[in-house]
Design a protein around this motif. Structure first.
Motif, PDB file in Angstrom:
ATOM      1  N   PRO A   1    -115.281   7.273 -39.787  1.00 51.52           N
ATOM      2  CA  PRO A   1    -115.630   7.937 -38.521  1.00 51.52           C
ATOM      3  C   PRO A   1    -116.819   7.292 -37.806  1.00 51.52           C
ATOM      4  N   VAL A   2    -117.815   6.797 -38.565  1.00 49.52           N
ATOM      5  CA  VAL A   2    -118.936   6.114 -37.927  1.00 49.52           C
ATOM      6  C   VAL A   2    -118.460   4.835 -37.246  1.00 49.52           C
ATOM      7  N   LEU A   3    -117.594   4.083 -37.926  1.00 54.70           N
ATOM      8  CA  LEU A   3    -117.033   2.865 -37.341  1.00 54.70           C
ATOM      9  C   LEU A   3    -116.231   3.182 -36.085  1.00 54.70           C
ATOM     10  N   LEU A   4    -115.405   4.208 -36.158  1.00 58.22           N
ATOM     11  CA  LEU A   4    -114.608   4.596 -34.982  1.00 58.22           C
ATOM     12  C   LEU A   4    -115.509   5.070 -33.842  1.00 58.22           C
ATOM     13  N   GLY A   5    -116.586   5.762 -34.166  1.00 55.43           N
ATOM     14  CA  GLY A   5    -117.523   6.211 -33.136  1.00 55.43           C
ATOM     15  C   GLY A   5    -118.186   5.044 -32.425  1.00 55.43           C
ATOM     16  N   ALA A   6    -118.549   4.007 -33.193  1.00 61.55           N
ATOM     17  CA  ALA A   6    -119.154   2.828 -32.566  1.00 61.55           C
ATOM     18  C   ALA A   6    -118.166   2.138 -31.636  1.00 61.55           C
ATOM     19  N   LEU A   7    -116.914   2.028 -32.058  1.00 64.73           N
ATOM     20  CA  LEU A   7    -115.897   1.395 -31.203  1.00 64.73           C
ATOM     21  C   LEU A   7    -115.638   2.235 -29.954  1.00 64.73           C
ATOM     22  N   LEU A   8    -115.631   3.553 -30.101  1.00 66.61           N
ATOM     23  CA  LEU A   8    -115.479   4.424 -28.923  1.00 66.61           C
ATOM     24  C   LEU A   8    -116.648   4.218 -27.965  1.00 66.61           C
ATOM     25  N   GLY A   9    -117.850   4.058 -28.526  1.00 65.31           N
ATOM     26  CA  GLY A   9    -119.007   3.786 -27.675  1.00 65.31           C
ATOM     27  C   GLY A   9    -118.854   2.493 -26.895  1.00 65.31           C
ATOM     28  N   PHE A  10    -118.328   1.448 -27.537  1.00 68.46           N
ATOM     29  CA  PHE A  10    -118.059   0.190 -26.827  1.00 68.46           C
ATOM     30  C   PHE A  10    -117.052   0.413 -25.706  1.00 68.46           C
ATOM     31  N   ALA A  11    -115.983   1.157 -25.996  1.00 72.85           N
ATOM     32  CA  ALA A  11    -114.954   1.394 -24.987  1.00 72.85           C
ATOM     33  C   ALA A  11    -115.540   2.111 -23.772  1.00 72.85           C
ATOM     34  N   LEU A  12    -116.318   3.156 -24.008  1.00 74.63           N
ATOM     35  CA  LEU A  12    -116.878   3.931 -22.893  1.00 74.63           C
ATOM     36  C   LEU A  12    -117.901   3.118 -22.112  1.00 74.63           C
ATOM     37  N   SER A  13    -118.776   2.397 -22.799  1.00 69.29           N
ATOM     38  CA  SER A  13    -119.810   1.636 -22.091  1.00 69.29           C
ATOM     39  C   SER A  13    -119.200   0.511 -21.260  1.00 69.29           C
ATOM     40  N   ASN A  14    -118.198  -0.170 -21.793  1.00 69.29           N
ATOM     41  CA  ASN A  14    -117.553  -1.228 -21.014  1.00 69.29           C
ATOM     42  C   ASN A  14    -116.768  -0.657 -19.841  1.00 69.29           C
ATOM     43  N   ALA A  15    -116.194   0.541 -20.027  1.00 68.62           N
ATOM     44  CA  ALA A  15    -115.497   1.182 -18.907  1.00 68.62           C
ATOM     45  C   ALA A  15    -116.480   1.546 -17.796  1.00 68.62           C
ATOM     46  N   VAL A  16    -117.660   2.036 -18.167  1.00 64.30           N
ATOM     47  CA  VAL A  16    -118.683   2.366 -17.169  1.00 64.30           C
ATOM     48  C   VAL A  16    -119.110   1.106 -16.414  1.00 64.30           C
ATOM     49  N   VAL A  17    -119.334   0.007 -17.142  1.00 68.21           N
ATOM     50  CA  VAL A  17    -119.705  -1.249 -16.486  1.00 68.21           C
ATOM     51  C   VAL A  17    -118.618  -1.684 -15.521  1.00 68.21           C
ATOM     52  N   ALA A  18    -117.356  -1.526 -15.906  1.00 67.48           N
ATOM     53  CA  ALA A  18    -116.254  -1.931 -15.045  1.00 67.48           C
ATOM     54  C   ALA A  18    -116.200  -1.126 -13.754  1.00 67.48           C
ATOM     55  N   LEU A  19    -116.631   0.136 -13.797  1.00 67.04           N
ATOM     56  CA  LEU A  19    -116.484   1.028 -12.647  1.00 67.04           C
ATOM     57  C   LEU A  19    -117.766   1.180 -11.824  1.00 67.04           C
ATOM     58  N   SER A  20    -118.914   0.901 -12.419  1.00 68.05           N
ATOM     59  CA  SER A  20    -120.193   1.217 -11.778  1.00 68.05           C
ATOM     60  C   SER A  20    -120.563   0.197 -10.696  1.00 68.05           C
ATOM     61  N   SER A  21    -121.143   0.715  -9.613  1.00 63.17           N
ATOM     62  CA  SER A  21    -121.751  -0.129  -8.580  1.00 63.17           C
ATOM     63  C   SER A  21    -123.266   0.025  -8.556  1.00 63.17           C
ATOM     64  N   SER A  22    -123.800   0.799  -9.492  1.00 61.30           N
ATOM     65  CA  SER A  22    -125.239   1.045  -9.592  1.00 61.30           C
ATOM     66  C   SER A  22    -125.814   0.216 -10.732  1.00 61.30           C
ATOM     67  N   TYR A  23    -126.844  -0.545 -10.436  1.00 61.67           N
ATOM     68  CA  TYR A  23    -127.472  -1.351 -11.486  1.00 61.67           C
ATOM     69  C   TYR A  23    -128.071  -0.453 -12.563  1.00 61.67           C
ATOM     70  N   GLY A  24    -128.685   0.663 -12.165  1.00 60.79           N
ATOM     71  CA  GLY A  24    -129.287   1.564 -13.137  1.00 60.79           C
ATOM     72  C   GLY A  24    -128.270   2.141 -14.107  1.00 60.79           C
ATOM     73  N   VAL A  25    -127.128   2.591 -13.568  1.00 58.68           N
ATOM     74  CA  VAL A  25    -126.068   3.129 -14.428  1.00 58.68           C
ATOM     75  C   VAL A  25    -125.523   2.038 -15.341  1.00 58.68           C
ATOM     76  N   THR A  26    -125.331   0.846 -14.785  1.00 58.98           N
ATOM     77  CA  THR A  26    -124.827  -0.270 -15.579  1.00 58.98           C
ATOM     78  C   THR A  26    -125.790  -0.622 -16.706  1.00 58.98           C
ATOM     79  N   PHE A  27    -127.089  -0.628 -16.397  1.00 55.63           N
ATOM     80  CA  PHE A  27    -128.091  -0.960 -17.412  1.00 55.63           C
ATOM     81  C   PHE A  27    -128.100   0.096 -18.512  1.00 55.63           C
ATOM     82  N   ALA A  28    -127.967   1.367 -18.125  1.00 55.67           N
ATOM     83  CA  ALA A  28    -127.928   2.433 -19.129  1.00 55.67           C
ATOM     84  C   ALA A  28    -126.710   2.283 -20.037  1.00 55.67           C
TER      85      ALA A  28
END
Length: 403
Positions: A85-112
């Motif tokens: 579950p810890v491994l799956l949680g880390a991979l889910l975190g990668f998926a969500l963070s990369n999705a945010v980068v793909a959609l964000s137009s805000s540098y602050g949101v992207t940096f977060a």
């Protein structure tokens, strides 16, 4: 698990669980690609986010800083939880963070989002080698770890250049979206083919400070630090060094280095379980010899390219050899915490080597870089040579006299 099966009286080694190990290797590939992809996309991302290219570069810096800061505390916090579950949680975190980068137009949101990805990276790196070690018999741990860490090499040699080219064809946002999709698919692969393991029972956990002083651990961590310091002094500033040497084709030099690391990790996989100490001594001695060659004869292009190729072979295998020694010294149960310590030391070596190389470049010029790297790598070689009892025995399970 039996370490071997008997066929007509002959012991046959238990086959490696290839599907599960390749899933972990793909996780390593995904983490490296997530970390470094913005470096190849600076001109494309900067206008879309309304910032300079330098500030886009900070997206890589932020990831590395978060990984550095999170590795030890997050690993210590989660060490009692079941591993998958810890491994799956880390991979889910990668998926969500990369999705945010793909959609964000805000540098602050992207940096977060990049900071969050860095925390996932620190968590992932602390557990991959230990996970691989628990999937195989003790005598095959080195080979299993080599398979997993090959994902790093492939990401550096192929993934980052391919991702940069893909961004040129479909756009950088789509590229990060595909990277998010890869992490989601990888979660399914991990759930299907990677076994679950329990976390550390509260009564059996070695305190964090206790892990750091386990026999052999301080020596292994010092080897990690000295090697990365020396390597980064040279590697970070390979472009100005190549220019002053009169060759001027940094892309060719990096291609030679990247291709050679693939050969290095393949060769290491063949030797790591049989002659780990001798192989590591040879790799570090070769790294040191390369620095001497670059210091004396880098102005001859054939010497430069041959030296870089040998450097890639030697350095490509060294992390696997050091990581395997760490797992053997700590034991698989404590390997996640031990690896979190190594991850922190590893990143400190990268930062310190880059800083040292920059100071040397400004004060004494590029020709001084290999002469600065050489004594640092020689210190790593010396530490392996003297740490032959607990840290770097001749073979797993065998101990020499003295330390």
């Amino acid at each position: 698990m039996s370490t071997a099966s008997m066929v007509k009286g002959t012991a046959v080694p238990t086959p490696l669980p290839w599907s599960g190990l390749l899933a972990l290797s793909t996780a390593a590939f995904t983490a490296v690609l997530t970390e470094l992809l913005p470096a190849g996309l600076l001109p494309r991302m900067a206008p879309a986010l309304g910032v300079s290219e330098a500030r886009v570069g900070f997206l890589v810096t932020g990831y590395a800083a978060a990984s550095f800061a999170a590795a030890i505390p997050v690993t210590a916090l989660l060490r009692g939880l079941p591993r998958r579950p810890v491994l799956l949680g880390a991979l889910l975190g990668f998926a969500l963070s990369n999705a945010v980068v793909a959609l964000s137009s805000s540098y602050g949101v992207t940096f977060a989002a990049r900071l969050a990805a860095g925390v996932m990276g620190g968590t992932l790196w602390a557990m991959l080698a230990g996970y691989a070690a628990r999937m195989v018999p003790a005598e095959r741990r080195g080979r299993a770890i080599a398979v997993v860490l090959a994902g790093i090499t492939l990401a550096l040699a192929l993934g980052v250049p391919a991702g940069t080219a893909l961004a040129g064809a479909v756009g950088w946002r789509a590229t990060f979206g595909l990277l998010a999709g890869l992490a989601v698919l990888l979660m399914g692969w991990v759930r299907w083919r990677v076994p679950g393991f329990p976390g550390e029972a509260r009564g059996e956990r070695v305190p964090l400070a206790g892990v750091a002083v386990l026999p052999g651990l301080p020596v292994i961590l010092s080897v990690t630090l000295f090697l990365l310091l020396g390597h980064q002094v040279m590697y970070t500033y390979i472009a100005p060094f190549t220019d002053q040497a009169g060759f001027g084709r940094t892309d060719v030099v990096l291609l030679v280095f990247g291709a050679s690391t693939v050969a290095g990790i393949w060769g290491t996989g063949l030797l790591v379980d049989r002659r780990p100490r001798a192989t590591l001594l040879g790799a570090l001695a070769l790294c040191a010899a390369v620095m001497l060659a670059l210091g004396r004869s880098a102005d001859a292009p054939p010497v430069l390219l041959a030296a870089v190729a040998l450097w890639g072979v030697a350095f490509g295998g060294a992390p696997t050899l050091i990581q395997t020694a760490l797992v053997h010294a700590s034991g698989p149960a404590a390997s996640d915490v031990a690896t979190s310590l190594q991850t922190t030391v590893y990143n400190a070596g990268i930062a310190g080597g880059s800083l040292t190389g920059g100071v040397v470049l400004e004060r004494w010029g590029a020709p001084a870089l290999p002469w600065t790297a050489f004594p640092l790598i020689a210190l790593a070689l010396t530490a392996v040579a003297v740490g032959r009892r607990h840290a770097f025995p001749a073979a797993p399970g065998r101990r020499s006299h003295g330390d």
